[in-house]
Motif scaffolding. Structure first.
Motif, PDB file in Angstrom:
ATOM      1  N   TYR A 168       0.748  -1.149   0.122  1.00 30.54           N
ATOM      2  CA  TYR A 168       0.006   0.185   0.008  1.00 30.54           C
ATOM      3  C   TYR A 168       0.977   1.395   0.060  1.00 30.54           C
ATOM      4  N   SER A 169       2.252   0.966   0.146  1.00 32.86           N
ATOM      5  CA  SER A 169       2.879   2.434   0.181  1.00 32.86           C
ATOM      6  C   SER A 169       3.357   2.772  -1.242  1.00 32.86           C
ATOM      7  N   LYS A 170       3.157   3.929  -1.729  1.00 35.64           N
ATOM      8  CA  LYS A 170       3.421   4.591  -2.943  1.00 35.64           C
ATOM      9  C   LYS A 170       4.651   4.408  -3.455  1.00 35.64           C
ATOM     10  N   ARG A 171       5.820   4.360  -2.279  1.00 33.23           N
ATOM     11  CA  ARG A 171       7.092   4.171  -2.667  1.00 33.23           C
ATOM     12  C   ARG A 171       7.254   2.689  -3.287  1.00 33.23           C
ATOM     13  N   TRP A 172       6.760   1.747  -2.535  1.00 34.68           N
ATOM     14  CA  TRP A 172       6.794   0.148  -2.514  1.00 34.68           C
ATOM     15  C   TRP A 172       6.241  -0.063  -4.047  1.00 34.68           C
ATOM     16  N   ARG A 173       5.238   0.570  -4.255  1.00 33.81           N
ATOM     17  CA  ARG A 173       4.280   0.362  -5.541  1.00 33.81           C
ATOM     18  C   ARG A 173       5.137   0.808  -6.751  1.00 33.81           C
ATOM     19  N   MET A 174       5.779   2.060  -6.576  1.00 36.50           N
ATOM     20  CA  MET A 174       6.442   2.323  -7.644  1.00 36.50           C
ATOM     21  C   MET A 174       7.620   1.830  -7.903  1.00 36.50           C
ATOM     22  N   ALA A 175       8.129   1.360  -6.861  1.00 40.32           N
ATOM     23  CA  ALA A 175       9.374   0.550  -7.082  1.00 40.32           C
ATOM     24  C   ALA A 175       9.331  -1.027  -7.720  1.00 40.32           C
ATOM     25  N   ALA A 176       8.154  -1.418  -7.376  1.00 41.46           N
ATOM     26  CA  ALA A 176       7.646  -2.755  -7.635  1.00 41.46           C
ATOM     27  C   ALA A 176       7.432  -2.430  -9.246  1.00 41.46           C
ATOM     28  N   ALA A 177       6.535  -1.422  -9.807  1.00 42.46           N
ATOM     29  CA  ALA A 177       6.209  -1.196 -11.076  1.00 42.46           C
ATOM     30  C   ALA A 177       7.612  -1.035 -11.739  1.00 42.46           C
ATOM     31  N   ALA A 178       8.611  -0.084 -11.453  1.00 45.04           N
ATOM     32  CA  ALA A 178       9.690   0.053 -12.017  1.00 45.04           C
ATOM     33  C   ALA A 178      10.509  -1.143 -12.342  1.00 45.04           C
ATOM     34  N   ASP A 179      10.539  -2.055 -11.198  1.00 46.30           N
ATOM     35  CA  ASP A 179      11.138  -3.352 -11.495  1.00 46.30           C
ATOM     36  C   ASP A 179      10.321  -4.148 -12.440  1.00 46.30           C
ATOM     37  N   ALA A 180       9.358  -4.035 -12.596  1.00 52.44           N
ATOM     38  CA  ALA A 180       8.344  -4.851 -13.766  1.00 52.44           C
ATOM     39  C   ALA A 180       8.811  -4.537 -15.088  1.00 52.44           C
ATOM     40  N   CYS A 181       8.770  -3.085 -15.288  1.00 49.18           N
ATOM     41  CA  CYS A 181       9.176  -2.425 -16.569  1.00 49.18           C
ATOM     42  C   CYS A 181      10.600  -2.956 -17.034  1.00 49.18           C
ATOM     43  N   GLU A 182      11.566  -3.075 -16.074  1.00 49.01           N
ATOM     44  CA  GLU A 182      12.772  -3.539 -16.422  1.00 49.01           C
ATOM     45  C   GLU A 182      12.861  -4.997 -16.733  1.00 49.01           C
ATOM     46  N   SER A 183      12.510  -5.793 -15.690  1.00 47.35           N
ATOM     47  CA  SER A 183      12.321  -7.380 -16.089  1.00 47.35           C
ATOM     48  C   SER A 183      11.528  -7.852 -17.170  1.00 47.35           C
ATOM     49  N   THR A 184      10.393  -7.093 -17.427  1.00 49.03           N
ATOM     50  CA  THR A 184       9.436  -7.570 -18.622  1.00 49.03           C
ATOM     51  C   THR A 184      10.313  -7.197 -19.914  1.00 49.03           C
ATOM     52  N   GLY A 185      11.162  -6.149 -19.981  1.00 51.42           N
ATOM     53  CA  GLY A 185      11.523  -5.458 -21.105  1.00 51.42           C
ATOM     54  C   GLY A 185      10.593  -4.636 -21.922  1.00 51.42           C
ATOM     55  N   LEU A 186       9.212  -4.341 -21.417  1.00 47.71           N
ATOM     56  CA  LEU A 186       8.376  -3.398 -21.952  1.00 47.71           C
ATOM     57  C   LEU A 186       8.856  -2.141 -21.626  1.00 47.71           C
ATOM     58  N   ASN A 187       9.824  -1.577 -22.725  1.00 45.75           N
ATOM     59  CA  ASN A 187      10.247  -0.265 -22.348  1.00 45.75           C
ATOM     60  C   ASN A 187       9.618   0.751 -22.962  1.00 45.75           C
ATOM     61  N   ASN A 188       8.182   0.638 -23.491  1.00 42.39           N
ATOM     62  CA  ASN A 188       7.486   1.501 -23.781  1.00 42.39           C
ATOM     63  C   ASN A 188       6.182   1.837 -22.991  1.00 42.39           C
TER      64      ASN A 188
END
Lengths: 118, 212
Positions: free
Chosen positions: B156-176
């Motif tokens: 529920y923490s905004k910071r954790w959520r954004m970090a998880a989302a940034a990690d997901a962008c990186e790990s999936t390679g979905l750079n757009n």
């Protein structure tokens, strides 16, 4: 739509490159690419060189479509301001076959080196 | 113009987006495991042209994109071009209108009209197009295979959520895909807790109490 506009769009479609993606590859915005494809603007000679490279096509053909003369060709004329125009005037009525023969002769004189190699 | 837009469940939109993407990528010959090339899908698969416009021009200043079914044009506010995530999402959103709403819109309209993305009010057709865009840009299978569910209160923490989302962008390679769009996607796929959940409402209430 200008000759260049349709040509650019056709090449981009053929290579399956997005409008923004092409813009990024040649250092302009997607908006600029889109405007050129709609005939609202024309590329600079320097941009034509980059576009030809990004789209893997002949820069002379692309320059011709944009009613430009490639910068290196302009350089050749400027380096030989009398002999090149004089030669071109003399050769203006040559047929395509005669141009091909002439090209072979030039190649044999230069060892096949063109302006790109110099 | 009043259009009786269909009620579509998230699963229905998800399914339409997935089958549309599969067909488009197969037709264009793109790798289905990479970033979804929405520009090429819009132009080369659906036959739309792009029209980039300055803010305050053809579109209002708060409008970032639109679709004109008459001229087969997707209109893009040129100000968003520098942000690949917003740019791709806007195109994906307009593709969503094409897939979900075009037929009904053309039947119901009484003159030339453009569907636009932006503004503060989010009518149902805009929310459906957003949901479609998210599902089109971020294939469920790619995310589920490469991201772990965030559990516990940190979800529920905004910071954790954004970090998880940034990690997901990186790990999936979905750079757009933007981090905020990825956060929404993770939440809709159950990999991040919903912000409307009871637990989050409880946390908020507790924070308010503690701050008094």
């Amino acid at each position: 739509m200008s000759n260049f506009a349709g040509y650019l769009k056709e090449l981009r479609d053929e290579k399956r490159i997005g409008v923004r993606e092409l813009g990024r590859a040649v250092g302009v915005t997607g908006m600029h690419i889109s405007n050129m494809e709609k005939g609202k603007s024309l590329p600079s000679p320097a941009l034509i060189v980059k576009l030809a490279e990004a789209l893997d096509t002949d820069v002379d053909e692309m320059s011709h479509r944009a009613d430009h003369i490639a910068p290196e060709v302009v350089g050749v004329i400027q380096n030989q301001p009398k002999s090149v125009p004089s030669f071109l005037r003399s050769a203006k009525d040559l047929t395509a076959e005669q141009w091909a023969v002439l090209q072979q002769q030039v190649d044999s004189m230069t060892g096949g080196k063109d302006a790109d190699d110099s | 113009m009043i259009v009786d837009w269909p009620q579509l469940s998230d699963e229905q939109i998800e399914s339409k987006a997935a089958s549309f993407r599969d067909q488009a990528l197969a037709s264009l010959g793109f790798d289905p495991s990479g970033p979804v090339p929405v520009e090429q899908i819009a132009e080369m698969y659906l036959g739309y042209d792009f029209d980039f416009v300055e803010a305050n021009g053809r579109l209002g200043s708060d409008i970032i994109g639109g679709i004109d079914f008459d001229s087969n044009t997707i209109i893009i506010n040129s100000a968003i071009e520098d942000h690949i995530g917003r740019y791709s999402f806007t195109i994906a959103h307009e593709i969503g209108h094409h897939v979900l709403h075009r037929e009904l819109f053309l039947k119901a309209r009484s003159g030339r009209s453009i569907m636009c993305r932006g503004g503060s009010k989010r009518p149902i057709e805009e929310m459906q197009a957003d949901r479609f865009a998210e599902a089109l840009l971020v294939p469920r299978s790619i995310v589920v295979n490469s991201c772990k569910k965030v559990k516990g209160l940190r979800g529920y923490s905004k910071r954790w959520r954004m970090a998880a989302a940034a990690d997901a962008c990186e790990s999936t390679g979905l750079n757009n895909v933007s981090v905020s769009a990825m956060e929404m996607r993770l939440m809709h796929l159950g990999l991040l807790p919903s912000l409307n959940s009871k637990a989050n409402r409880f946390l908020k209430a507790a924070r308010r109490l503690l701050s008094k």
